[in-house]
Scaffold this motif. Structure first.
Motif: not given
Ligand SMILES: C[S@@+](CC[C@H](N)C(=O)[O-])C[C@H]1O[C@@H](n2cnc3c(N)ncnc32)[C@H](O)[C@@H]1O
Length: 456
Positions: A224-231
């Motif tokens: 799963v690719r995230l549009a923006k990194p998250v913690p």
């Protein structure tokens, strides 16, 4: 952008008269240690972040990662601004100046506060006599900023890679080298692996969407690719083992090896255990996870516990089979070799500073020894997958071609359906291909030796 509150409170007094080190002093020390090749960036950041709050930790990370991405350009700007080179014993001043230039030129930090803080770092670092020098250099940079940022007179400053690596990438990938060098300087995507034992990928994407996290399927089946990194801690179900962070190129390794229930599988260079855990999420197999570093093995343990999985862990040098192998041949071996990491420079921007042609030669020798030794532990009909996160042919297709010349009982298998380029001796994924990091895969199968030593 650095906040004023961060800038204002750095030199507070902590405890019995001890002055707390400012973030800028930590940054300069990390950069100085990198200049001296004392350790890698992640280890240095871990060491320097122990007592920092999350915001300061993030700021330190942004400064240091950013400087590594602009390393050669900053070096050129610094040498233009200094009247004469610094003495070897005063290299910390070079680190102070580079940190200041980077914050002023790339991070948009407040000019007055940044200059004043880096001037103070000269005192923390035992060079009070250099206050005027650092002040003058940073003020001169502010005056000439636009012009200095535009000037890139050499390939090194243009691409921010050492010349030997630019040459190696250009020669290896004449049709792709410029894209590779550009991609090496961008921020990498954050990719997750959904634990297929616990839930389905589409369901997890839906959960993320409900939380307001933009996500889409990656190329690998569980990715799963995230549009923006998250913690990571903010990811729903992370602590319960629903997901892990793993680049999709890494995820392809376990997919290609295709573990089956009840197989006995060796993961020979296993730490921190990303692939060990993926193999176990995919099958009810028995995985023996081996790594030379006892300290790194503890990270496999943490991952296994979080995901509710079990593997046998062994701390040993894979190339010394006499010290760890019980003579029971494995059905499959995953060999994720230690390598130059030139496929993951966007994730580890200090790789460009830590590697050299000499270190590459010794890595190749170590890879050959591990490859030959672990081949002996594989049963006839068994499969061995070699992977690296390198994009250099010497560690990849050349290594496999030479291995096939030495081992008549080895056969290279075609790998279908994965993104990458066919090198004739394995598949190379470049960081320019959709999504994943630079990665190499070669799947070997062991055949019955014939009487004259030639494989059947
Ligand atoms: C590329 S990393 C492995 C990453 C891991 N497979 C994963 O997916 O999380 C290479 C590993 O090889 C280990 N290593 C290096 N030399 C080794 C040796 N001679 N025997 C066993 N492990 C070795 C390193 O400690 C490092 O953890």
């Amino acid at each position: 952008m650095a906040s004023i509150s961060t800038l204002d409170r750095t030199d507070s007094v902590a405890g019995a008269g001890r002055v707390k080190k400012s973030i800028r002093a930590h940054a300069a020390e990390v950069i100085d240690a990198l200049q001296n090749q004392q350790s890698n960036l992640d280890a240095l950041l871990r060491k320097h972040s122990v007592h920092l709050n999350p915001n300061d930790k993030k700021l330190l990370q942004s400064i240091c990662y950013g400087i590594c991405r602009e390393w050669f350009h900053l070096e050129a700007i610094e040498s233009q601004l200094l009247d004469k080179p610094l003495k070897a014993r005063d290299q910390i001043l070079s680190a102070i100046v580079r940190c200041g230039i980077f914050e002023l030129g790339w991070m948009g930090s407040k000019e007055h506060a940044v200059v004043s803080e880096y001037v103070d770092v000269t005192v923390t670092e035992g060079r009070p006599w250099a206050r005027g020098l650092v002040n003058a250099v940073l003020r001169q940079f502010i005056r000439k900023k636009s012009e200095l940022k535009m000037e890139r007179h050499s390939a090194q400053t243009l691409w921010n890679h050492p010349q030997w690596l630019i040459d190696a990438i250009q020669q290896s990938w004449p049709d792709h080298w410029e894209r590779v060098l550009v991609e090496n300087n961008v921020h990498p995507p954050m990719t997750l692996r959904v634990n297929r034992q616990k839930l389905d990928r589409d369901a997890y994407i839906e959960t993320l969407t409900t939380q307001g996290i933009e996500a889409a399927s990656g190329s690998a089946p569980d990715s799963v690719r995230l549009a923006k990194p998250v913690p990571v801690q903010s990811l729903e179900g992370f602590a319960e083992g629903f997901v892990s962070v793993q680049d999709e190129s890494s995820q392809w390794a376990s997919i290609i090896l295709n573990p089956q229930d009840h197989e006995r599988i060796l993961d020979a260079c296993a730490a921190p255990g990303g692939k060990t855990c993926h193999l176990l999420e995919m099958s009810d197999s028995q995985v023996i996870a081996l790594d030379v570093s006892e300290q790194r093995l503890s990270r496999i343990k943490e991952n296994l516990v979080r995901l509710g999985l079990r593997a046998e862990l062994i701390a040993a040098d894979a190339s010394h089979t006499e010290s760890w192998w019980d003579q029971h041949a494995f059905d499959a071996v995953l060999l994720d070799l230690p390598c130059s990491a030139t496929g993951v420079i966007r994730r580890h921007p200090d790789v460009r500073l830590m590697r050299s042609e000499t270190s590459l030669r010794s890595l190749i020798g170590m890879q050959t020894m591990i490859l030959d030794a672990t081949w002996d532990t594989l049963k006839i009909g068994g499969r061995l997958l070699v992977t690296t996160c390198s994009i250099l042919p010497q560690e990849n297709q050349h290594q496999i071609r030479k291995f096939l010349e030495r081992h008549a009982d080895a056969r290279l298998t075609t790998i279908d359906g994965i993104p990458g380029l066919d090198t004739l001796y394995g598949t190379q994924h470049l960081p320019t291909h959709a999504g994943g990091d630079g990665f190499f895969y070669a799947l070997l199968v062991k055949s019955e030796p014939t009487n004259n030593g030639v494989s059947a």
